[in-house]
Design an enzyme around this catalytic site. Structure first.
Site, PDB file in Angstrom:
ATOM      1  N   GLN A   1      -2.932 -12.078   7.808  1.00 19.34           N
ATOM      2  CA  GLN A   1      -3.200 -11.731   6.501  1.00 19.34           C
ATOM      3  C   GLN A   1      -2.507 -12.835   5.607  1.00 19.34           C
ATOM      4  OE1 GLN A   1      -2.585  -7.805   4.434  1.00 19.34           O
ATOM      5  NE2 GLN A   1      -0.838  -8.650   3.776  1.00 19.34           N
TER       6      GLN A   1
ATOM      7  N   LEU B   1       6.948   2.771   1.279  1.00 17.92           N
ATOM      8  CA  LEU B   1       7.811   1.700   1.225  1.00 17.92           C
ATOM      9  C   LEU B   1       8.763   1.944   2.366  1.00 17.92           C
ATOM     10  CD1 LEU B   1       8.201   0.361  -2.528  1.00 17.92           C
ATOM     11  CD2 LEU B   1       6.549  -0.033  -0.825  1.00 17.92           C
TER      12      LEU B   1
ATOM     13  N   SER C   1       7.239  -0.748   9.976  1.00 18.68           N
ATOM     14  CA  SER C   1       5.901  -0.699   9.422  1.00 18.68           C
ATOM     15  C   SER C   1       5.680   1.030   9.005  1.00 18.68           C
ATOM     16  CB  SER C   1       4.580  -0.844  10.774  1.00 18.68           C
ATOM     17  OG  SER C   1       3.657  -0.406  10.377  1.00 18.68           O
ATOM     18  N   SER C   2       4.787   0.902   7.999  1.00 15.21           N
ATOM     19  CA  SER C   2       4.692   2.482   7.644  1.00 15.21           C
ATOM     20  C   SER C   2       4.048   3.256   8.480  1.00 15.21           C
ATOM     21  CB  SER C   2       3.741   2.415   6.166  1.00 15.21           C
ATOM     22  OG  SER C   2       4.104   1.567   5.120  1.00 15.21           O
ATOM     23  N   ARG C   3       3.359   2.619   9.559  1.00 10.25           N
ATOM     24  CA  ARG C   3       2.821   3.574  10.701  1.00 10.25           C
ATOM     25  C   ARG C   3       3.718   4.024  11.490  1.00 10.25           C
ATOM     26  NH1 ARG C   3      -2.670   2.922  10.329  1.00 10.25           N
ATOM     27  NH2 ARG C   3      -3.469   1.159   8.905  1.00 10.25           N
TER      28      ARG C   3
ATOM     29  N   ASP D   1      12.320  -0.825   4.411  1.00  7.26           N
ATOM     30  CA  ASP D   1      13.214  -1.791   4.059  1.00  7.26           C
ATOM     31  C   ASP D   1      12.537  -3.063   4.101  1.00  7.26           C
ATOM     32  OD1 ASP D   1      15.942  -2.606   3.090  1.00  7.26           O
ATOM     33  OD2 ASP D   1      15.855  -3.624   5.084  1.00  7.26           O
ATOM     34  N   GLY D   2      11.430  -3.187   4.892  1.00 12.64           N
ATOM     35  CA  GLY D   2      10.605  -4.593   4.852  1.00 12.64           C
ATOM     36  C   GLY D   2      10.274  -4.887   3.564  1.00 12.64           C
ATOM     37  N   HIS D   3       9.481  -3.835   2.945  1.00 13.82           N
ATOM     38  CA  HIS D   3       9.055  -4.021   1.622  1.00 13.82           C
ATOM     39  C   HIS D   3      10.122  -4.315   0.482  1.00 13.82           C
ATOM     40  CE1 HIS D   3       5.826  -1.174   3.232  1.00 13.82           C
ATOM     41  NE2 HIS D   3       5.204  -2.191   2.735  1.00 13.82           N
TER      42      HIS D   3
ATOM     43  N   MET E   1       0.708  -1.207  -0.062  1.00 15.20           N
ATOM     44  CA  MET E   1      -0.037   0.018   0.131  1.00 15.20           C
ATOM     45  C   MET E   1       0.885   1.249  -0.081  1.00 15.20           C
ATOM     46  SD  MET E   1      -3.337  -0.782   2.030  1.00 15.20           S
ATOM     47  CE  MET E   1      -2.825  -0.649   3.342  1.00 15.20           C
TER      48      MET E   1
END
Length: 339
Positions: free
Chosen positions: A160, A36, A192-194, A38-40, A33
């Site tokens: 998920q 981005l 996390s993006s959050r 480093d996890g992505h 979503m």
């Protein structure tokens, strides 16, 4: 169609259809979503490795409105497409498919959707009703649009991932689903993006989540190692006597080591180790942690693991709110691993 370095930016399904794909080459997809990190990038690198130098990697960037219960949460979600393109290109994506809502849902929200079923009503599904239906619906659409051989998802969103695997199996999607381990910052917080919404004090409180998970993991490892040592000391004999001979009578009496009544097991001890740290964080005066759930679940269906479980795989999952930011995390565990 525009390009960042070697990575094509695609906005429409027609542009995606026109993306050339070498004959016989594998295509791997990573769905995001946006915003981005480093996890992505780790997911994209894993997809790149799986696809090989002659294969193709497509990353999708789409903030799916069906996954948000409140319009305010949807509006608040970070959108950083220019930075996303740079990260995707550096990680090895050949293309980024970043459609608008009108492209994915022409004519408005779809009348026909994927239903997540009972697993989708537990934990995250209970906290966010309808979230997993919206997630599976867009994943199904993006799988049809991108037509990959492989799709990569992060273990951080364990429920998920389990639901996507179940959908692919139940509905006969012709795609391989690969889970990639959670990527963490140096302080242990899952990427996390959050996380960008956390103040320094809030981030300090949020560190209770990984600390609780790793404390539970350490408790299980120590407990199972203790059982193995006792068994080696008194093979076929009395386990408590074996522990006493090891000079570990106090450990045998430790209320936290509930599993001494069982050969392996210890779900109660695992939960207790994590709960202690989360309770301490919840009692903080300045920035307390508001726990949503702590659950030890079966990775196949996310039902709770019973206290008499002695072997098998499990996931310890946690969700909490710190300030205005809701965070989730989890860790895989194996009971009876040493026997």
């Amino acid at each position: 169609m525009t390009h960042t370095a070697r990575t094509a930016l695609l906005r429409t399904a027609a542009e995606l259809d026109a993306l050339s794909r070498p004959a016989g080459a594998e295509r791997a997809v990573v769905m995001t979503m946006g915003a981005l990190h480093d996890g992505h990038a780790t997911l994209i690198r894993a997809a790149r490795e799986a696809a090989g130098p002659d294969g193709q990697v497509v990353a999708t960037v789409f903030v799916n409105p069906l996954q948000f219960g409140e319009a305010a949460d949807l509006d608040r979600y970070p959108r950083t497409l220019d930075a996303d393109l740079e990260i995707a290109a550096a990680a090895g994506a050949d293309a980024v498919f970043a459609p608008g809502a009108d492209e994915v849902y022409p004519g408005g929200e779809p009348q026909v959707r994927i239903t997540a079923g009972p697993m989708g009503e537990r934990l995250e599904g209970a906290a966010r009703p309808g979230h997993f239906d919206g997630m599976l619906t867009v994943v199904a659409k993006l799988l049809h649009l991108t037509r990959p051989d492989d799709a990569f998802y992060g273990q951080k969103d364990a429920q998920q991932l389990a639901l996507i695997r179940r959908m692919v199996r139940d509905l006969n999607f012709g795609v391989r689903i690969t889970g990639v381990p959670t990527v963490r910052d140096a302080d242990g917080l899952a990427l996390s993006s959050r996380n960008r919404f956390l103040s320094p004090q809030e981030r300090h409180t949020a560190l209770a989540l990984p600390r609780a998970l790793f404390a539970a993991q350490d408790r299980l490892a120590a407990q199972q190692a203790l059982h193995e040592r006792a068994k080696a000391t008194a093979p076929g004999g009395d386990r408590a006597a074996g522990l006493n001979r090891l000079g570990e009578a106090r450990a045998a009496a430790d209320a936290q080591a509930v599993a001494l009544a069982r050969p392996n097991g210890a779900p109660a001890a695992v939960r207790a180790a994590a709960r202690t740290i989360l309770d301490e964080a919840a009692a903080r005066d300045r920035v307390p942690l508001a726990l949503d759930y702590l659950a030890l679940v079966d990775p196949a269906d996310f039902t709770e693991i019973p206290d008499d479980r002695e072997s098998g795989e499990a996931i310890l999952a946690v969700a909490a709110r710190v300030g205005d930011t809701r965070l989730i995390d989890n860790i895989p565990l194996t009971f009876g691993a040493l026997t």
